[in-house]
Write a protein that holds these residues in place. Structure first.
Motif, PDB file in Angstrom:
ATOM      1  N   LEU A 151       0.835  -1.208   0.000  1.00 25.97           N
ATOM      2  CA  LEU A 151       0.000   0.000   0.000  1.00 25.97           C
ATOM      3  C   LEU A 151       0.867   1.254   0.000  1.00 25.97           C
ATOM      4  O   LEU A 151       0.628   2.193  -0.771  1.00 25.97           O
ATOM      5  N   ARG A 152       1.870   1.264   0.856  1.00 30.36           N
ATOM      6  CA  ARG A 152       2.721   2.446   1.010  1.00 30.36           C
ATOM      7  C   ARG A 152       3.549   2.722  -0.235  1.00 30.36           C
ATOM      8  O   ARG A 152       3.522   3.832  -0.772  1.00 30.36           O
ATOM      9  N   VAL A 153       4.301   1.719  -0.714  1.00 27.21           N
ATOM     10  CA  VAL A 153       5.219   1.972  -1.832  1.00 27.21           C
ATOM     11  C   VAL A 153       4.493   2.217  -3.151  1.00 27.21           C
ATOM     12  O   VAL A 153       5.005   2.903  -4.019  1.00 27.21           O
ATOM     13  N   ALA A 154       3.295   1.673  -3.292  1.00 28.34           N
ATOM     14  CA  ALA A 154       2.513   1.881  -4.509  1.00 28.34           C
ATOM     15  C   ALA A 154       1.617   3.110  -4.398  1.00 28.34           C
ATOM     16  O   ALA A 154       0.927   3.463  -5.355  1.00 28.34           O
ATOM     17  N   ALA A 155       1.628   3.764  -3.224  1.00 26.34           N
ATOM     18  CA  ALA A 155       0.726   4.883  -2.962  1.00 26.34           C
ATOM     19  C   ALA A 155      -0.700   4.463  -3.296  1.00 26.34           C
ATOM     20  O   ALA A 155      -1.463   5.197  -3.916  1.00 26.34           O
ATOM     21  N   GLY A 156      -1.031   3.243  -2.878  1.00 26.31           N
ATOM     22  CA  GLY A 156      -2.327   2.662  -3.205  1.00 26.31           C
ATOM     23  C   GLY A 156      -3.396   2.940  -2.164  1.00 26.31           C
ATOM     24  O   GLY A 156      -3.100   3.266  -1.017  1.00 26.31           O
ATOM     25  N   SER A 157      -4.618   2.773  -2.591  1.00 27.51           N
ATOM     26  CA  SER A 157      -5.772   2.866  -1.709  1.00 27.51           C
ATOM     27  C   SER A 157      -6.342   1.472  -1.527  1.00 27.51           C
ATOM     28  O   SER A 157      -6.522   0.748  -2.517  1.00 27.51           O
ATOM     29  N   PRO A 158      -6.631   1.056  -0.289  1.00 28.56           N
ATOM     30  CA  PRO A 158      -7.215  -0.269  -0.093  1.00 28.56           C
ATOM     31  C   PRO A 158      -8.655  -0.287  -0.628  1.00 28.56           C
ATOM     32  O   PRO A 158      -9.379   0.699  -0.501  1.00 28.56           O
ATOM     33  N   ALA A 159      -9.023  -1.408  -1.223  1.00 24.75           N
ATOM     34  CA  ALA A 159     -10.387  -1.535  -1.763  1.00 24.75           C
ATOM     35  C   ALA A 159     -10.778  -3.001  -1.869  1.00 24.75           C
ATOM     36  O   ALA A 159      -9.937  -3.863  -2.104  1.00 24.75           O
ATOM     37  N   ASP A 160     -12.066  -3.247  -1.699  1.00 25.73           N
ATOM     38  CA  ASP A 160     -12.639  -4.571  -1.954  1.00 25.73           C
ATOM     39  C   ASP A 160     -12.908  -4.583  -3.453  1.00 25.73           C
ATOM     40  O   ASP A 160     -13.778  -3.875  -3.943  1.00 25.73           O
ATOM     41  N   VAL A 161     -12.139  -5.378  -4.200  1.00 20.39           N
ATOM     42  CA  VAL A 161     -12.223  -5.325  -5.665  1.00 20.39           C
ATOM     43  C   VAL A 161     -12.921  -6.521  -6.290  1.00 20.39           C
ATOM     44  O   VAL A 161     -13.120  -6.559  -7.500  1.00 20.39           O
ATOM     45  N   ALA A 162     -13.286  -7.523  -5.479  1.00 18.37           N
ATOM     46  CA  ALA A 162     -13.912  -8.731  -6.040  1.00 18.37           C
ATOM     47  C   ALA A 162     -15.426  -8.702  -5.847  1.00 18.37           C
ATOM     48  O   ALA A 162     -15.945  -8.041  -5.004  1.00 18.37           O
TER      49      ALA A 162
END
Length: 162
Positions: A151-162
């Motif tokens: 999450l940190r290194v990708a500057a990502g946002s957590p999400a339920d994607v399925a």
């Protein structure tokens, strides 16, 4: 292969971010004997559960790139993700679109090391694993990382994607 520019860019980005594995060590991009174009193939090559593989999928989100890092154990629900992000349409990207925005080929898209930042969401299903594996810039390259670090290194946002 270890000196492929994409692998070097991913390793440099991991190092610059101060990324850490579940053991607290810096992750190293490793090169597998064969290309792994599916989560099942990657899991088999690494001796881990398919759910521990962070599939990197680039979508065309209203003309902008969206990187979805999803557990290899399931498929992305594009309607759900589009609604969550407030985009009109989420379409599978062409190989040319993927390479233009990431500099990497389909099957090897890493969560980082792109020419410029790509909006990223990270599947919350990956959080159940102490160690996950992500692509390292080419189809034979992978690296271990934790969910929090991804999450940190990708500057990502957590999400339920399925």
């Amino acid at each position: 292969m270890e000196t492929h520019p994409n692998v070097v860019a991913v390793q440099d980005a991991l190092d610059a971010a101060g990324a850490r594995t579940s053991a607290g060590a810096p992750p190293s991009v490793i090169i597998l004997d064969d290309a792994v174009h599916t989560a099942a193939a990657a899991a088999a090559a690494l001796g881990v559960e398919v759910g521990q593989i962070a599939n990197s999928l680039i979508f065309d989100a209203d003309g902008e790139p969206l990187l979805v890092l999803t557990s290899g154990a399931h498929r992305v629900d594009t309607g759900k993700v589009a609604a969550t992000l407030g985009v009109d349409a989420l379409r599978r990207a062409t190989p040319e679109f993927v390479r233009a925005h990431t500099g990497q080929p389909i099957g090897g898209v890493a969560p980082l090391g792109h020419p410029k930042p790509v909006r990223t969401v990270v599947d919350t299903a990956l959080a159940q694993y102490s160690e996950i594996w992500a692509a390292g810039g080419v189809p034979r390259a992978v690296f271990p990382i934790t969910y929090a670090e991804l999450l940190r290194v990708a500057a990502g946002s957590p999400a339920d994607v399925a």
